[in-house]
Design an enzyme around this catalytic site. Structure first.
Site, PDB file in Angstrom:
ATOM      1  N   TYR A 193      -1.175  -0.773  10.458  1.00 10.22           N
ATOM      2  CA  TYR A 193      -1.436  -1.282   9.098  1.00 10.22           C
ATOM      3  C   TYR A 193      -0.340  -0.802   8.144  1.00 10.22           C
ATOM      4  O   TYR A 193       0.182  -1.582   7.337  1.00 10.22           O
ATOM      5  CB  TYR A 193      -2.811  -0.799   8.655  1.00 10.22           C
ATOM      6  CG  TYR A 193      -3.137  -0.997   7.190  1.00 10.22           C
ATOM      7  CD1 TYR A 193      -3.569  -2.245   6.714  1.00 10.22           C
ATOM      8  CD2 TYR A 193      -3.045   0.058   6.278  1.00 10.22           C
ATOM      9  CE1 TYR A 193      -3.879  -2.424   5.378  1.00 10.22           C
ATOM     10  CE2 TYR A 193      -3.353  -0.107   4.946  1.00 10.22           C
ATOM     11  CZ  TYR A 193      -3.779  -1.362   4.492  1.00 10.22           C
ATOM     12  OH  TYR A 193      -4.080  -1.525   3.158  1.00 10.22           O
TER      13      TYR A 193
ATOM     14  N   SER B  60       0.865  -1.190   0.000  1.00  5.90           N
ATOM     15  CA  SER B  60       0.000   0.000   0.000  1.00  5.90           C
ATOM     16  C   SER B  60       0.897   1.234   0.000  1.00  5.90           C
ATOM     17  O   SER B  60       2.021   1.187   0.522  1.00  5.90           O
ATOM     18  CB  SER B  60      -0.870   0.028   1.263  1.00  5.90           C
ATOM     19  OG  SER B  60      -1.524   1.279   1.401  1.00  5.90           O
TER      20      SER B  60
HETATM   21  P1  NAP Z   1     -11.622  -5.613   1.168  1.00  5.44           P
HETATM   22  O1  NAP Z   1     -12.556  -5.107   0.127  1.00  5.44           O
HETATM   23  O2  NAP Z   1     -11.868  -5.284   2.601  1.00  5.44           O
HETATM   24  O3  NAP Z   1     -11.504  -7.203   0.997  1.00  5.44           O
HETATM   25  C1  NAP Z   1     -10.633  -7.895   1.845  1.00  5.44           C
HETATM   26  C2  NAP Z   1     -10.536  -9.339   1.400  1.00  5.44           C
HETATM   27  O4  NAP Z   1      -9.556  -9.985   2.204  1.00  5.44           O
HETATM   28  C3  NAP Z   1     -11.832 -10.101   1.583  1.00  5.44           C
HETATM   29  O5  NAP Z   1     -11.933 -11.039   0.536  1.00  5.44           O
HETATM   30  C4  NAP Z   1     -11.627 -10.793   2.918  1.00  5.44           C
HETATM   31  O6  NAP Z   1     -12.366 -12.001   3.059  1.00  5.44           O
HETATM   32  C5  NAP Z   1     -10.157 -11.097   2.851  1.00  5.44           C
HETATM   33  N1  NAP Z   1      -9.506 -11.264   4.158  1.00  5.44           N
HETATM   34  C6  NAP Z   1      -9.379 -10.382   5.168  1.00  5.44           C
HETATM   35  N2  NAP Z   1      -8.723 -10.931   6.208  1.00  5.44           N
HETATM   36  C7  NAP Z   1      -8.435 -12.207   5.839  1.00  5.44           C
HETATM   37  C8  NAP Z   1      -7.799 -13.302   6.478  1.00  5.44           C
HETATM   38  N3  NAP Z   1      -7.310 -13.192   7.727  1.00  5.44           N
HETATM   39  N4  NAP Z   1      -7.691 -14.473   5.800  1.00  5.44           N
HETATM   40  C9  NAP Z   1      -8.172 -14.598   4.539  1.00  5.44           C
HETATM   41  N5  NAP Z   1      -8.798 -13.592   3.886  1.00  5.44           N
HETATM   42  C10 NAP Z   1      -8.931 -12.422   4.539  1.00  5.44           C
HETATM   43  O7  NAP Z   1     -10.116  -5.126   0.872  1.00  5.44           O
HETATM   44  P2  NAP Z   1      -9.445  -4.501  -0.451  1.00  5.44           P
HETATM   45  O8  NAP Z   1      -9.560  -3.029  -0.355  1.00  5.44           O
HETATM   46  O9  NAP Z   1      -9.893  -5.212  -1.660  1.00  5.44           O
HETATM   47  O10 NAP Z   1      -7.919  -4.841  -0.133  1.00  5.44           O
HETATM   48  C11 NAP Z   1      -7.195  -5.889  -0.774  1.00  5.44           C
HETATM   49  C12 NAP Z   1      -5.714  -5.685  -0.491  1.00  5.44           C
HETATM   50  O11 NAP Z   1      -5.291  -4.438  -1.013  1.00  5.44           O
HETATM   51  C13 NAP Z   1      -5.370  -5.670   0.998  1.00  5.44           C
HETATM   52  O12 NAP Z   1      -4.114  -6.285   1.213  1.00  5.44           O
HETATM   53  C14 NAP Z   1      -5.269  -4.181   1.297  1.00  5.44           C
HETATM   54  O13 NAP Z   1      -4.454  -3.921   2.414  1.00  5.44           O
HETATM   55  C15 NAP Z   1      -4.677  -3.661  -0.001  1.00  5.44           C
HETATM   56  N6  NAP Z   1      -4.893  -2.224  -0.231  1.00  5.44           N
HETATM   57  C16 NAP Z   1      -6.161  -1.716  -0.354  1.00  5.44           C
HETATM   58  C17 NAP Z   1      -6.328  -0.348  -0.557  1.00  5.44           C
HETATM   59  C18 NAP Z   1      -7.684   0.297  -0.700  1.00  5.44           C
HETATM   60  O14 NAP Z   1      -7.757   1.552  -0.705  1.00  5.44           O
HETATM   61  N7  NAP Z   1      -8.766  -0.440  -0.835  1.00  5.44           N
HETATM   62  C19 NAP Z   1      -5.197   0.480  -0.629  1.00  5.44           C
HETATM   63  C20 NAP Z   1      -3.936  -0.080  -0.498  1.00  5.44           C
HETATM   64  C21 NAP Z   1      -3.799  -1.428  -0.302  1.00  5.44           C
HETATM   65  P3  NAP Z   1     -13.939 -12.022   3.565  1.00  5.44           P
HETATM   66  O15 NAP Z   1     -14.755 -11.418   2.440  1.00  5.44           O
HETATM   67  O16 NAP Z   1     -14.234 -13.476   3.761  1.00  5.44           O
HETATM   68  O17 NAP Z   1     -13.998 -11.196   4.801  1.00  5.44           O
END
Ligand code: NAP
Length: 244
Positions: free
Chosen positions: A153, A139
């Protein structure tokens, strides 16, 4: 291709794009079986073989069972997308407790390490594998620090950057490329977990492009790093953040 956290957000978008490109898929999820099954139906509708496997990536036993399912169903693994990640309620560091840090570092850091270890055992030419690619989700928080929101985080993502740099060198001669994508602020559910569902709207003023990103725009970068088009790219930290 194994995509952790494929039930929602960036992971789900990556699964759909990967299916369009013909990858057989293992879709990991943690709690949302409903959401995972919806993505599973979508990717199967695109004609690819796919399974959904529940596992908390922070739990070593559950990760081992997930990889056994991959061995049984597919017999090989070419790409790992370490996408599963989470954050908790926005607060200052002096308000956080150790139990929270254990959860945040467990899901974001230990989870990626466990999956990388199991993937390398299967991909590395050193272990008789055919090589492969690992794409980690870091990130921009790793270099911005997330003050007042979630320094834990941000620090977890800093650890992912260091792991990417070290592991890329460790396995480069074994046919495995390791890279990270560092998204900026993206429209997904993750911000609600921090207590601010509309965070993208507030933060977008600090993005040079003036908008948040879409999960599909991150998926494009992930799929490129996974592909043969990126055959000479390893140890890269690719910012996909609208210029932020
Ligand atoms: P999200 O919409 O909250 O989705 C999170 C996903 O991760 C869900 O499928 C969830 O499963 C799964 N998950 C969470 N904890 C887990 C665990 N302990 N074991 C297995 N699966 C788990 O998140 P997102 O925004 O798509 O983020 C995806 C990645 O991108 C993450 O690593 C996040 O840190 C990174 N990121 C996101 C952003 C942003 O702005 N969105 C920015 C920078 C980086 P369930 O559906 O079963 O809960």
């Amino acid at each position: 291709m194994l995509i952790t956290g494929a039930s929602r957000g960036i992971g789900a978008a990556t699964a759909r794009l990967a299916a369009q490109q013909g990858y057989a898929l293992c879709l990991n999820y943690h709690q949302r079986a409903d959401a995972a099954n919806a993505v599973l139906e979508q990717v199967r509708g695109l004609g690819v073989t796919a399974i959904a496997v529940q596992a908390d990536v922070a739990d070593e036993t559950q990760v081992l069972h997930m990889f056994e399912a991959i061995d049984r169903e597919f017999g090989r693994l070419d790409v790992l997308v370490n996408n599963a990640g989470m954050l908790e309620q926005q607060m200052r560091l002096e308000q956080m407790d150790a139990a929270r840090w254990t959860r945040v570092l467990g899901a974001n850091v230990i989870g990626s390490f466990l999956c990388a270890r199991e993937a390398i055992k299967r991909m590395s030419t050193r272990h008789g594998g055919r090589g492969g690619a690992i794409v980690n989700l870091s990130s921009v928080a790793a270099r911005l620090g997330a003050p007042g929101e979630y320094i834990d985080y941000a620090a977890a993502k800093g650890a992912i950057d260091s792991m990417t740099l070290g592991l890329a060198k460790e396995v480069a001669s074994e046919g495995i490329r390791v890279n990270a994508v560092r998204p900026g602020v993206i429209h997904t559910d993750i911000h609600a977990a921090g207590g601010e569902p509309d965070r993208v709207e507030r933060v977008k003023a600090s993005v040079p492009m003036g908008r948040g990103g879409q999960a599909e725009e991150i998926a494009e970068a992930i799929l490129w790093l996974a592909s043969e088009q990126a055959s000479y790219t390893s140890g890269a930290l690719l910012d996909v953040a609208g210029g932020r």
